[in-house]
Design an enzyme around this catalytic site. Structure first.
Site, PDB file in Angstrom:
ATOM      1  CE  LYS A 186      49.999  33.149  85.737  1.00 16.34           C
ATOM      2  NZ  LYS A 186      49.438  31.785  85.531  1.00 16.34           N
TER       3      LYS A 186
ATOM      4  CD  GLN B 132      47.412  32.403  78.233  1.00 16.01           C
ATOM      5  OE1 GLN B 132      46.728  31.457  77.871  1.00 16.01           O
ATOM      6  NE2 GLN B 132      46.968  33.294  79.102  1.00 16.01           N
TER       7      GLN B 132
ATOM      8  CE  LYS C 183      43.613  34.643  76.554  1.00 15.61           C
ATOM      9  NZ  LYS C 183      43.010  33.384  77.079  1.00 15.61           N
TER      10      LYS C 183
ATOM     11  CE  LYS D 173      45.916  27.414  78.224  1.00 15.67           C
ATOM     12  NZ  LYS D 173      45.248  28.566  78.835  1.00 15.67           N
TER      13      LYS D 173
ATOM     14  N   GLY E 175      45.313  27.006  86.079  1.00 15.43           N
ATOM     15  CA  GLY E 175      44.317  26.036  85.661  1.00 15.43           C
ATOM     16  C   GLY E 175      43.725  26.364  84.306  1.00 15.43           C
ATOM     17  CG  ASP E 176      42.574  25.909  79.995  1.00 17.69           C
ATOM     18  OD1 ASP E 176      41.891  25.099  79.348  1.00 17.69           O
ATOM     19  OD2 ASP E 176      42.743  27.083  79.637  1.00 17.69           O
TER      20      ASP E 176
ATOM     21  CB  THR F 200      37.990  33.465  82.864  1.00 19.70           C
ATOM     22  OG1 THR F 200      39.322  33.155  83.283  1.00 19.70           O
ATOM     23  CG2 THR F 200      37.920  33.378  81.349  1.00 19.70           C
TER      24      THR F 200
ATOM     25  CG  ASN G 170      36.021  28.839  86.649  1.00 21.02           C
ATOM     26  OD1 ASN G 170      36.431  29.760  85.963  1.00 21.02           O
ATOM     27  ND2 ASN G 170      35.997  28.893  87.966  1.00 21.02           N
TER      28      ASN G 170
ATOM     29  CB  SER H  20      46.865  34.377  86.796  1.00 22.04           C
ATOM     30  OG  SER H  20      45.996  33.273  86.904  1.00 22.04           O
TER      31      SER H  20
END
Length: 453
Positions: free
Chosen positions: A97, A118, A121, A133, A172-173, A217, A248, A385
């Site tokens: 993820k 990630q 996290k 990622k 997304g990122d 976020t 964002n 997410s």
């Protein structure tokens, strides 16, 4: 330091040396690995079983690295070729993820640094997701919707074979928002002939997305910062806050700060930054950045006398109580940290991934400034997410109120886990050590239980 701790430290130094040797010319990945490895000696000394079976070495090596070309045509008919990446780093706790980043700076080292972060996290959320990622060196800025669509369709034509709701779930990122997720999902459906909503997160609420995902976020980082302040005997209302970036994460950081009674004084982009003495006007910021895709300089010109635009320079020069870096990696260096300390900052909480350099972290710690690392503080996005994946699996749609309540619980639990883990391993108040050890323990225990895979 005990003999076991010295042995553990030497082992971790050797692991980092091997990471550098095997992944040359990837400084961001080297930095991310070093930042984690240098904190793990206490847990390996106390729990030697977690140093066996090359668990640390395996955590530092991706399970799979996928690189591919992405050919596409612009509106004039000219053909371009970009690179696509997906690093599936660790699936011990669940499907891979992590987001997709579209930006000219993207390369394998950037994607590996982000994927490595990630792992920890996602482990901290407790929501059963592994770490991965991806992205591309494609730049969506200035491109038409039709060009972005053609690029996304070409990108997904390769990526689709590597992902799935029980395998790997991108989101997304930077450079990948609702528009890009929509085009990617449409192409996935077209190729597979399946409505597999859980394969991507960050979707539109009307077609499988989750309420509150866009805000998560930024909201989550503000909630984490509020918990850090609470541990210091203070509250968030009335605090003056520096926010970097204007995408964002920054926008919804500003929004949540306002909702909770704090005041965001700044936003920034690659051209410079804005200081608004009255506090950032959220409506105007959204109009300029989300609707018009403009620059923060445009915000300043339209805001009036309360706002001033500073070309270049550093947003961290402005005196304030809190700093929430929300732009990109390594944006806050040692010089900036010294400026923040002089300006009276009490806490720094990372909305972006690894925005504070190691030298800056040391300065903040030495000055007694609370520091919230991104793998903990900005985990709200991936947490929601995972909640979107849960809704997709059950074919449910939750209210925004329920999502925000779940998010608040997750961020409070992450804060408390980091705090108590740091205390348990002799580093009271050190959120970075607590986050690294807590995340590592969860992943390493799962890998150990599942054998040599």
């Amino acid at each position: 330091m005990t003999a076991s701790a010295v042995s553990a430290r030497d082992h971790l130094t050797a692991v980092h040396d091997e990471v550098v040797r095997r992944s040359p010319a990837q400084p961001e990945f080297h930095q991310a690995a070093r930042e984690v490895l240098e904190t793990l000696a206490p847990v390996l000394a106390a729990r030697p079983e977690l140093g066996e079976a090359a668990l640390v070495e395996r955590v530092c090596e991706p399970e799979r690295q996928i690189l591919f070309r992405v050919p596409w045509q612009d509106d004039t008919g000219r053909t371009h070729v970009n690179r696509g990446f997906r690093v599936e780093f660790n699936s011990a706790l669940g499907p891979y993820k992590g987001g997709l980043r579209f930006h000219p700076s993207v390369n394998l080292g950037i994607v590996k640094f982000l994927g490595f972060e990630q792992i920890f996290k996602n482990a901290l959320t407790g929501l059963g997701i592994g770490g991965g990622k991806g992205g591309s060196d494609f730049d969506p800025r200035g491109r038409s919707d039709a060009e972005v669509m053609r690029f996304c369709q070409s990108f997904m034509t390769e990526l689709y074979r590597h992902i799935g709701q029980s395998t790997d779930v991108p989101a997304g990122d930077i450079g990948v928002g609702g528009r890009e997720i929509g085009y990617l999902f449409g192409q996935y459906r077209r190729i597979t002939n399946r409505w597999e909503a859980g394969v991507l997160t960050g979707k539109g609420v009307e077609w499988g997305g989750s309420a509150g995902r866009t805000e998560a976020t930024g909201y989550g980082n503000v909630l984490f910062a509020a918990e850090m302040l609470r541990r210091r005997g203070e509250d968030l209302p009335g605090q003056q806050v520096l926010v970097s970036g204007s995408g964002n994460v920054a926008i919804y950081t500003v929004e949540k700060l306002g909702e909770l009674g704090a005041r965001a004084l700044t936003v920034s982009d690659s051209g410079g930054y804005v200081v608004d003495e009255k506090g950032i006007d959220l409506g105007l910021l959204k109009q300029v950045k989300e609707v018009e895709r403009g620059r923060v300089e445009d915000y300043a010109h339209r805001r009036g006398a309360s706002a001033s635009y500073v070309p270049g320079g550093s947003v961290w020069e402005v005196p304030a109580d809190l700093a929430l870096p929300s732009a990109t990696q390594n944006e806050l260096d040692a010089k900036d940290a010294l400026a923040l300390v002089r300006g009276g900052v009490k806490a720094v909480s990372e909305g972006a991934n690894m925005p504070v350099t190691p030298a800056a972290v040391r300065i903040l710690r030495d000055a007694g400034v609370a520091y919230g690392p991104g793998k903990a503080a900005n985990a709200g996005g991936v947490a929601v997410s995972a909640l979107e994946m849960r809704q997709n699996s059950a074919r449910e749609s939750w209210t925004k109120e329920r999502v925000e309540s779940e998010l608040a619980t997750v961020m409070r639990d992450i804060h408390d886990l980091c705090w108590h883990t740091a205390d348990r391993y002799g580093a009271p108040g050190d959120y970075a050590t607590g986050a690294n050890i807590a995340g590592f323990e969860r992943v390493a225990e799962a890998m150990r239980a599942q054998g040599l895979v």
